[in-house]
Design an enzyme around this catalytic site. Sequence first.
Site, mmCIF file in Angstrom:
data_model
loop_
_atom_site.group_PDB
_atom_site.id
_atom_site.type_symbol
_atom_site.label_atom_id
_atom_site.label_comp_id
_atom_site.label_asym_id
_atom_site.label_seq_id
_atom_site.Cartn_x
_atom_site.Cartn_y
_atom_site.Cartn_z
ATOM 1 N N LYS A 75 0.843 -1.195 0.000
ATOM 2 C CA LYS A 75 0.000 0.000 0.000
ATOM 3 C C LYS A 75 0.881 1.249 0.000
ATOM 4 O O LYS A 75 2.032 1.218 0.438
ATOM 5 C CB LYS A 75 -0.909 0.000 1.233
ATOM 6 N N ASP A 76 0.310 2.355 -0.472
ATOM 7 C CA ASP A 76 1.036 3.619 -0.532
ATOM 8 C C ASP A 76 1.617 3.984 0.830
ATOM 9 O O ASP A 76 0.972 3.780 1.857
ATOM 10 C CB ASP A 76 0.099 4.743 -0.983
ATOM 11 N N ARG A 77 2.813 4.535 0.808
ATOM 12 C CA ARG A 77 3.416 4.966 2.073
ATOM 13 C C ARG A 77 2.796 6.280 2.547
ATOM 14 O O ARG A 77 2.330 6.370 3.682
ATOM 15 C CB ARG A 77 4.933 5.141 1.917
#
Length: 335
Positions: A75-77
């Site tokens: 998932k996006d940081r």
Amino acid sequence: MELAYLHTRPEQYARLKAECADFIVKENLGYEMSGDGEFVAVKVRKTDCNTLFVGEKLAQFVGISERNMGYAGLKDRKAVTEQWFCLHMPGQPTPDFRSFQLEGVDILEVTRHHRKIRTGSLEGNHFEILLRGAKETDELNVRLNNIKQCGFPNYFTEQRFGRDGHNLTQALRWAQGEINVKDRKKRSFYLSAARSEVFNLVVSERIALQLAQQVLRGDMLQLQGSHSWFQADEKEDLNALQARLEQQDILLTAPLIGEQNPPATDIENQLVEQHQALLTLMAKERMKAARRPMLMQAQALQWAFVAEGLKLAFYLPAGSYATALVREVVNVQED
């Protein structure tokens, strides 16, 4: 080369991910945890944290190897994201995570499951996005309605290609014989980037020619809701197929190149043939050719204009990128 826009280039500029809370992702695995089994399942909410880093810390906390930890996807940081991790702990009690402390991470739920959560084993993701600085205009409302009705290009976006396109650059060097890549993870990243580049180029060309919503002879068509596809060959009635496309019963696809790529439309064949070095690399690495829809429909797309900008909420199946949708809404300002 700039990829083509399905709904023309946006007029407005806005900021994406100015704050982590501006980009919320909630994972949908498509199944419930069983409540028992060899795996401890931990649902977390993470803010400004790397998925792999959180997984490693969870594994360390319960005293197992990182190899025995799993998750469905990265998932996006720079975001607030919710996702499941699993920890293989056969014959051991469920740990008490109340003492687990990691900045930016909250434990939402702990249970058990009977099998490992494997990479790619999710149905999709729910997104809530704030585009800071976007203003309500007639043009933007029309654009959003068009995206809701017609979808958006199912492009692979920047995260697929690595920082500054590093993965694609390395893939091209590998294909040209300039480097040898031994690391398994790097090989996978580079091959994925190469396939993604060719896919994007084919989709962009169809859009530029205004043929992204028209069935052509040779097209590979995917049945809605499945991964089965068939070809619009000489036996097929193009008018009937066009009607099915407009009813969203079938989807146009573009190639994920591999070995033994089937011939498709003349447009696709010519573009793919321009990448002989990559085709040779794919065959050498025994990558299986596949297909991916050219356009994607955001499910349950909603929007609202607020003081800070434009709020979007929608759902995408696994493998599609929210930033590909955002690209059709606004031009993203770099911080």
